[in-house]
Design a protein around this motif. Structure first.
Motif, short mmCIF file in Angstrom:
data_model
loop_
_atom_site.label_atom_id
_atom_site.label_comp_id
_atom_site.label_asym_id
_atom_site.label_seq_id
_atom_site.Cartn_x
_atom_site.Cartn_y
_atom_site.Cartn_z
N ARG A 107 4.67 5.93 15.73
CA ARG A 107 5.10 4.87 14.81
C ARG A 107 4.06 4.61 13.73
O ARG A 107 4.39 4.40 12.56
CB ARG A 107 5.37 3.57 15.59
N HIS A 108 2.80 4.63 14.12
CA HIS A 108 1.71 4.30 13.21
C HIS A 108 1.60 5.31 12.07
O HIS A 108 1.47 4.94 10.90
CB HIS A 108 0.40 4.25 13.99
N ILE A 109 1.66 6.58 12.40
CA ILE A 109 1.49 7.62 11.38
C ILE A 109 2.79 7.90 10.64
O ILE A 109 2.81 7.99 9.40
CB ILE A 109 0.94 8.91 12.03
N ARG A 110 3.88 8.02 11.37
CA ARG A 110 5.15 8.39 10.74
C ARG A 110 5.72 7.25 9.89
O ARG A 110 6.37 7.50 8.86
CB ARG A 110 6.15 8.79 11.82
N LEU A 111 5.47 6.01 10.29
CA LEU A 111 6.06 4.87 9.59
C LEU A 111 5.01 4.06 8.83
O LEU A 111 5.02 3.99 7.61
CB LEU A 111 6.83 3.98 10.57
N HIS A 112 4.09 3.44 9.57
CA HIS A 112 3.16 2.52 8.93
C HIS A 112 2.40 3.17 7.77
O HIS A 112 2.32 2.59 6.68
CB HIS A 112 2.17 1.99 9.97
N HIS A 113 1.87 4.34 7.98
CA HIS A 113 1.05 4.95 6.93
C HIS A 113 1.88 5.46 5.76
O HIS A 113 1.31 5.84 4.73
CB HIS A 113 0.20 6.09 7.51
N GLN A 114 3.17 5.46 5.88
CA GLN A 114 4.01 5.92 4.78
C GLN A 114 4.72 4.78 4.07
O GLN A 114 4.86 4.81 2.85
CB GLN A 114 5.06 6.92 5.32
N VAL A 115 5.18 3.80 4.80
CA VAL A 115 6.12 2.84 4.21
C VAL A 115 5.66 1.39 4.31
O VAL A 115 6.46 0.48 4.22
CB VAL A 115 7.52 2.97 4.87
N VAL A 116 4.39 1.16 4.47
CA VAL A 116 3.89 -0.20 4.64
C VAL A 116 4.33 -1.09 3.47
O VAL A 116 4.29 -0.70 2.31
CB VAL A 116 2.35 -0.20 4.79
N ASN A 117 4.81 -2.28 3.81
CA ASN A 117 5.22 -3.33 2.87
C ASN A 117 6.41 -2.94 1.99
O ASN A 117 6.63 -3.54 0.94
CB ASN A 117 4.05 -3.76 1.98
N LEU A 118 7.21 -1.98 2.44
CA LEU A 118 8.44 -1.64 1.73
C LEU A 118 9.64 -2.24 2.47
O LEU A 118 9.70 -2.19 3.71
CB LEU A 118 8.63 -0.12 1.63
N PRO A 119 10.60 -2.81 1.75
CA PRO A 119 11.78 -3.38 2.41
C PRO A 119 12.68 -2.29 2.98
O PRO A 119 12.71 -1.16 2.48
CB PRO A 119 12.47 -4.14 1.28
N GLY A 120 13.37 -2.64 4.04
CA GLY A 120 14.34 -1.74 4.63
C GLY A 120 13.76 -0.66 5.51
O GLY A 120 14.43 0.32 5.83
N THR A 121 12.50 -0.84 5.94
CA THR A 121 11.85 0.20 6.73
C THR A 121 11.77 -0.12 8.22
O THR A 121 11.55 0.76 9.02
CB THR A 121 10.41 0.43 6.22
N GLY A 122 11.91 -1.41 8.57
CA GLY A 122 11.84 -1.78 9.97
C GLY A 122 10.47 -1.63 10.58
O GLY A 122 10.34 -1.42 11.78
N ILE A 123 9.41 -1.73 9.77
CA ILE A 123 8.06 -1.60 10.29
C ILE A 123 7.22 -2.74 9.70
O ILE A 123 7.48 -3.23 8.61
CB ILE A 123 7.46 -0.22 9.93
#
Length: 363
Positions: free
Chosen positions: A116-132
């Motif tokens: 979750r941390h690498i695949r999501l957080h490091h790519q989409v932090v603070n973007l709407p619609g990401t669920g992270i």
């Protein structure tokens, strides 16, 4: 990133910071050196000492519980996070072992957290619609694009209480949901991931519940209170050290246009959505595992946190040369920024505000 959003091609800042950063690190190992393992051993020793005194029936049990829980959290700070990025050791098995052990003590599956941390957080932090991150929590309003509900007027009151149960939610709700979803993906099927998931939970239950019960024979109420106290310490350490590095009125919450395009590239996104505090302090980097130098970690995630102080100075200079914000504050300023954000988004009139550069809310 949200499936509908796309970053712009790499711009001048991205190219320059990449070149300068790798030039700065040329000839240096990207992994930990012996001093980092010594620091981790120190925290492990202190934690084991507090835990041993607790099991032996020493007085001041709540203080010992808090000390042992804090030291357990620091093993993730000193070992687990770098291991998740493959930056602790050049030997993959060492990274895997550190990831399992440091997270498993807290009842969290390290491999799932890494995914979750690498695949999501490091790519989409603070973007709407990401669920992270700020986008994933419905009882709070932590992102400006999220809908306001009447009870969110009270989030400055109930927020700290819910923060305190964050570890319980991660270990006993989110982890199980993530594991069920991950079983459908390559890399998490089969007996190995299942054994690792169950093994981590078992280690946590033995250390946090079974051994204290066998050693001290507390009442069920005292055992539960001790566990809740330890869990709250872990959760609040995470919130204080990490959450404010993105969830803050100092950070940007960008939004894609109607065609899903973001107005900046990936490197600029990491810069404007991160909040640093004392990022060039080697002591702060040492104690936080580089969480305080968050922009540097996001731009150079494959390098051990011992490099983050030097990289942070370079990032500040390069960002200024390109007219980009580098959000730098003190530890107290980071905490205040997180609090101001929580308060500002408790107001319905903040509903339509989305910012690309930070400090969008009135203090």
């Amino acid at each position: 990133m949200s499936s509908a959003s796309r970053f712009a091609p790499a711009g001048a800042f991205a190219r320059e910071i990449n070149a300068k950063g790798h030039a700065l690190l040329a000839g240096q190992s990207r992994f930990a050196d012996p001093s980092q393992f010594a620091i981790a051993a120190l925290f492990a020793g202190l934690g084991l000492a507090a835990y041993g005194l607790l099991l032996a029936g020493a007085p001041h049990a709540p203080l010992l519980v808090m000390a042992a829980a804090f030291c357990a959290f620091m093993l993730i700070v000193q070992l687990g996070h770098d291991a998740a990025h493959g930056a602790l050791s050049p030997r993959p098995w060492v990274n895997r072992a550190a990831l399992f052990a440091s997270f498993g003590v807290l009842g969290v599956d390290g491999m799932l957290w890494r995914d979750r941390h690498i695949r999501l957080h490091h790519q989409v932090v603070n973007l709407p619609g990401t669920g992270i991150d700020a986008d994933s929590i419905s009882v709070f309003r932590l992102a400006p694009d999220k809908p306001w509900r009447w009870w969110m007027r009270l989030q400055p009151v109930y927020g700290p209480l819910l923060y305190a149960i964050g570890h319980l939610h991660l270990a006993w709700i989110e982890d199980f949901a993530a594991f069920r979803a991950a079983r459908r993906r390559r890399g998490f099927s089969g007996a190995g991931p299942l054994a690792g998931f169950a093994g981590g939970k078992l280690v946590h239950v033995i250390l946090f519940l079974l051994l204290p019960w066998l050693a001290r024979r507390p009442s069920p109420e005292d055992l539960a209170l001790g566990y809740l106290l330890a869990s709250a310490v872990i959760a609040l350490c995470f919130v204080v050290l990490v959450v404010g590095t993105h969830v803050s009125d100092l950070a940007a919450f960008p939004q894609a246009d109607a065609r899903g395009r973001l107005p900046h590239d990936w490197a600029t996104h990491q810069l404007i959505t991160s909040v640093d505090w004392s990022p060039q302090s080697r002591l702060a980097v040492l104690l936080t595992g580089g969480a305080n130098a968050h922009a540097a970690h996001h731009l150079f995630p494959g390098h051990h946190h011992r490099h983050m102080a030097a990289l942070s100075g370079l990032i500040g200079e390069t960002a200024a040369a390109h007219g980009l914000p580098h959000h730098v504050t003190s530890f107290a300023g980071m905490v205040r920024g997180q609090w101001r954000h929580l308060v500002a988004l408790s107001r319905p009139e903040a509903g339509s505000i989305i910012c690309d550069s930070g400090r969008r809310h009135p203090a």
